[in-house]
Design a protein around this motif. Sequence first.
Motif, PDB file in Angstrom:
ATOM      1  N   PRO A 147      17.111   5.140 -14.414  1.00  0.00           N
ATOM      2  CA  PRO A 147      15.715   5.607 -14.456  1.00  0.00           C
ATOM      3  C   PRO A 147      14.892   4.973 -13.346  1.00  0.00           C
ATOM      4  N   LYS A 148      13.848   5.686 -12.933  1.00  0.00           N
ATOM      5  CA  LYS A 148      12.966   5.176 -11.894  1.00  0.00           C
ATOM      6  C   LYS A 148      12.121   4.032 -12.432  1.00  0.00           C
ATOM      7  N   ASP A 149      11.799   3.098 -11.557  1.00  0.00           N
ATOM      8  CA  ASP A 149      10.971   1.956 -11.951  1.00  0.00           C
ATOM      9  C   ASP A 149       9.546   2.411 -12.226  1.00  0.00           C
ATOM     10  N   GLU A 150       8.901   1.718 -13.137  1.00  0.00           N
ATOM     11  CA  GLU A 150       7.531   2.059 -13.498  1.00  0.00           C
ATOM     12  C   GLU A 150       6.582   1.660 -12.375  1.00  0.00           C
ATOM     13  N   GLY A 151       5.511   2.413 -12.263  1.00  0.00           N
ATOM     14  CA  GLY A 151       4.515   2.126 -11.250  1.00  0.00           C
ATOM     15  C   GLY A 151       4.623   3.055 -10.056  1.00  0.00           C
ATOM     16  N   GLU A 152       3.652   2.954  -9.190  1.00  0.00           N
ATOM     17  CA  GLU A 152       3.592   3.785  -7.992  1.00  0.00           C
ATOM     18  C   GLU A 152       3.959   2.943  -6.786  1.00  0.00           C
ATOM     19  N   PRO A 153       5.015   3.313  -6.058  1.00  0.00           N
ATOM     20  CA  PRO A 153       5.398   2.525  -4.878  1.00  0.00           C
ATOM     21  C   PRO A 153       4.380   2.688  -3.766  1.00  0.00           C
ATOM     22  N   PRO A 154       4.303   1.719  -2.843  1.00  0.00           N
ATOM     23  CA  PRO A 154       3.353   1.821  -1.729  1.00  0.00           C
ATOM     24  C   PRO A 154       3.761   2.924  -0.753  1.00  0.00           C
ATOM     25  N   TYR A 155       2.800   3.346   0.038  1.00  0.00           N
ATOM     26  CA  TYR A 155       3.079   4.388   1.012  1.00  0.00           C
ATOM     27  C   TYR A 155       3.889   3.813   2.164  1.00  0.00           C
ATOM     28  N   SER A 156       4.852   4.596   2.647  1.00  0.00           N
ATOM     29  CA  SER A 156       5.650   4.196   3.798  1.00  0.00           C
ATOM     30  C   SER A 156       5.934   5.427   4.644  1.00  0.00           C
ATOM     31  N   TYR A 157       5.763   5.279   5.941  1.00  0.00           N
ATOM     32  CA  TYR A 157       6.034   6.371   6.866  1.00  0.00           C
ATOM     33  C   TYR A 157       7.505   6.751   6.856  1.00  0.00           C
ATOM     34  N   TYR A 158       8.376   5.796   6.492  1.00  0.00           N
ATOM     35  CA  TYR A 158       9.819   6.021   6.547  1.00  0.00           C
ATOM     36  C   TYR A 158      10.372   6.621   5.265  1.00  0.00           C
ATOM     37  N   HIS A 159       9.530   6.815   4.248  1.00  0.00           N
ATOM     38  CA  HIS A 159      10.037   7.362   2.990  1.00  0.00           C
ATOM     39  C   HIS A 159      10.363   8.848   3.169  1.00  0.00           C
ATOM     40  N   SER A 160      11.601   9.205   2.858  1.00  0.00           N
ATOM     41  CA  SER A 160      12.066  10.576   3.032  1.00  0.00           C
ATOM     42  C   SER A 160      13.188  10.827   2.047  1.00  0.00           C
ATOM     43  N   CYS A 161      13.931  11.894   2.286  1.00  0.00           N
ATOM     44  CA  CYS A 161      15.048  12.199   1.399  1.00  0.00           C
ATOM     45  C   CYS A 161      16.170  11.173   1.543  1.00  0.00           C
ATOM     46  N   ARG A 162      16.115  10.374   2.596  1.00  0.00           N
ATOM     47  CA  ARG A 162      17.170   9.401   2.836  1.00  0.00           C
ATOM     48  C   ARG A 162      16.861   8.044   2.203  1.00  0.00           C
ATOM     49  N   THR A 163      15.652   7.816   1.760  1.00  0.00           N
ATOM     50  CA  THR A 163      15.258   6.504   1.254  1.00  0.00           C
ATOM     51  C   THR A 163      14.917   6.594  -0.226  1.00  0.00           C
ATOM     52  N   ILE A 164      14.895   5.447  -0.873  1.00  0.00           N
ATOM     53  CA  ILE A 164      14.579   5.352  -2.295  1.00  0.00           C
ATOM     54  C   ILE A 164      13.873   4.022  -2.536  1.00  0.00           C
ATOM     55  N   TRP A 165      12.850   4.045  -3.371  1.00  0.00           N
ATOM     56  CA  TRP A 165      12.112   2.835  -3.735  1.00  0.00           C
ATOM     57  C   TRP A 165      12.737   2.202  -4.978  1.00  0.00           C
ATOM     58  N   LYS A 166      12.899   0.894  -4.936  1.00  0.00           N
ATOM     59  CA  LYS A 166      13.391   0.131  -6.087  1.00  0.00           C
ATOM     60  C   LYS A 166      12.595  -1.167  -6.204  1.00  0.00           C
ATOM     61  N   LYS A 167      12.420  -1.620  -7.435  1.00  0.00           N
ATOM     62  CA  LYS A 167      11.786  -2.908  -7.693  1.00  0.00           C
ATOM     63  C   LYS A 167      12.859  -3.977  -7.823  1.00  0.00           C
ATOM     64  N   ILE A 168      12.743  -5.039  -7.039  1.00  0.00           N
ATOM     65  CA  ILE A 168      13.694  -6.147  -7.093  1.00  0.00           C
ATOM     66  C   ILE A 168      12.942  -7.419  -7.439  1.00  0.00           C
ATOM     67  N   PRO A 169      13.583  -8.376  -8.099  1.00  0.00           N
ATOM     68  CA  PRO A 169      12.895  -9.621  -8.458  1.00  0.00           C
ATOM     69  C   PRO A 169      12.530 -10.441  -7.232  1.00  0.00           C
TER      70      PRO A 169
END
Length: 488
Positions: free
Chosen positions: A400-422
């Motif tokens: 499942p996707k992490d809760e919350g809204e990830p920050p904006y990034s120019y590099y975010h595309s179909c090739r990237t994914i946001w994850k929360k890490i400790p």
Amino acid sequence: MSVVTSPCSHPRHSTCIAWECRDQADQAEIYYNHPLRTKVRRLEDENMTLKRLLRENGISWQTRPKPARTSTGRITRASTRAVRPPLPHIPVEIQLRIMSFALTSSLPIVDPLCKVKPENLTVREKSKSSRLAIHFLATCKAYHDEGTKLLWTNNSFVFTSPESLRNFAEVPLHFRQNIKDVTLRVIARFYDDEERTHRISRNYHPDLRKAVALTVHKRPKENSLARRGFRTYGWYQLADFLTAMLPPFNPSYVSHSNGSATTYSAPLPKLLPSLEKIRIDFVNFGEDIFNNPPPQLHEVASHQLGCTLNEVVLTGLPSDETGLRVCNEMAGLLKNEGLLIDHAPTMIALKNGVRALECDTHECHYCAKVVRAMRAFKSGDHHHDDVHSHLFGADFPPAPKDEGEPPYSYYHSCRTIWKKIPIKLGNDERKWVLFDRMSGLPWDDVEEDITMFDFLSDEDEAIACENCGEVHPGAIPPIEMMDLYDDF
């Protein structure tokens, strides 16, 4: 590099590779210390002690004192209550709050329902091992029912042996199914039938000032075809830990049994059905000590327990080829888009216990990786499903996707994914990190090699991404897309 040395006739010490095996003496001790068998022996000893005390003091066995009788000679509830003094009344809400505070430990509970070995504990765990008011459970039936629920739901658990994890099946399923994460402490055990000294180099961790001598259990030489010499119980122990997490037997799921044929009404639930995160601390796993892991590890990690967890944290794995293979095997536990964290050692086992190692320096950083992120991704007419899962007729949803809204990034595309890490291991605070779906590594590590202008045609026009049809940083060219399909 961590090495294991042993003195011999040659003036220089030679390097030894330990054979992987299960020690028979330890297995016999485990069978002898089974909880039910230990409980019977303890009750027998206690019964004999009581009998001896009564016999020495001339006291015979007495029955429970009879309750008071009324004037008519009848025994009523009122007459039995009159014998006991009244108890102070406390509201039920306050009683539950007190009980919750008394049965919640600030530290994880180590090896519940099993005999704890002091050599498997840290100094802090030894000093705070009796902070639970477990006697609440023996007060009355109501306290036992409510307290048992609080005990198993309000605490976290650490298991230092496969047997302690296997004995956790004694806990009712409706308590076990609420546990989301556990910690396994895999302490490598070493055996030798010769007088040799084996050490872990100080390069094992920056906190070490000198090489540390391993605790080696002496075994006599046997005239058999079994493995002899320097042996270890490491990867087999890891396989036994994972095997203990398989579904235990539950008679309520048996719908029909006729002789040797047994029919189950539903699939048996695993030991921890709702487990989402697991942390495995490898202790004393130095480099160039262990052989390759046995095939059973792949069977249980990638097949029997495969694609079931959202996050796996590994600490203390050796950085050699063997450690890399085990890390890849442990990635089989994760769902698609699951998070794998490989951290430096956090503890080392000594003769008198386990010593915690500080990890505040820059040398103790960890590596985070997203597993099979491209296989679970679908865009347009292209489907990159996990072919390995479909070969076995299984269809597992991604993590499942992490809760919350990830920050904006120019590099975010179909090739990237946001994850929360400790931010730090053992801390609940987390941060957003952008990962590359193809390699699974953080985007900052691959950004220098992947830019928007890597793939240009002869007219110096950017080629659209083969996956989504758009032009974006890190667009996937047709060649890499074909390689991706070949890997699947």
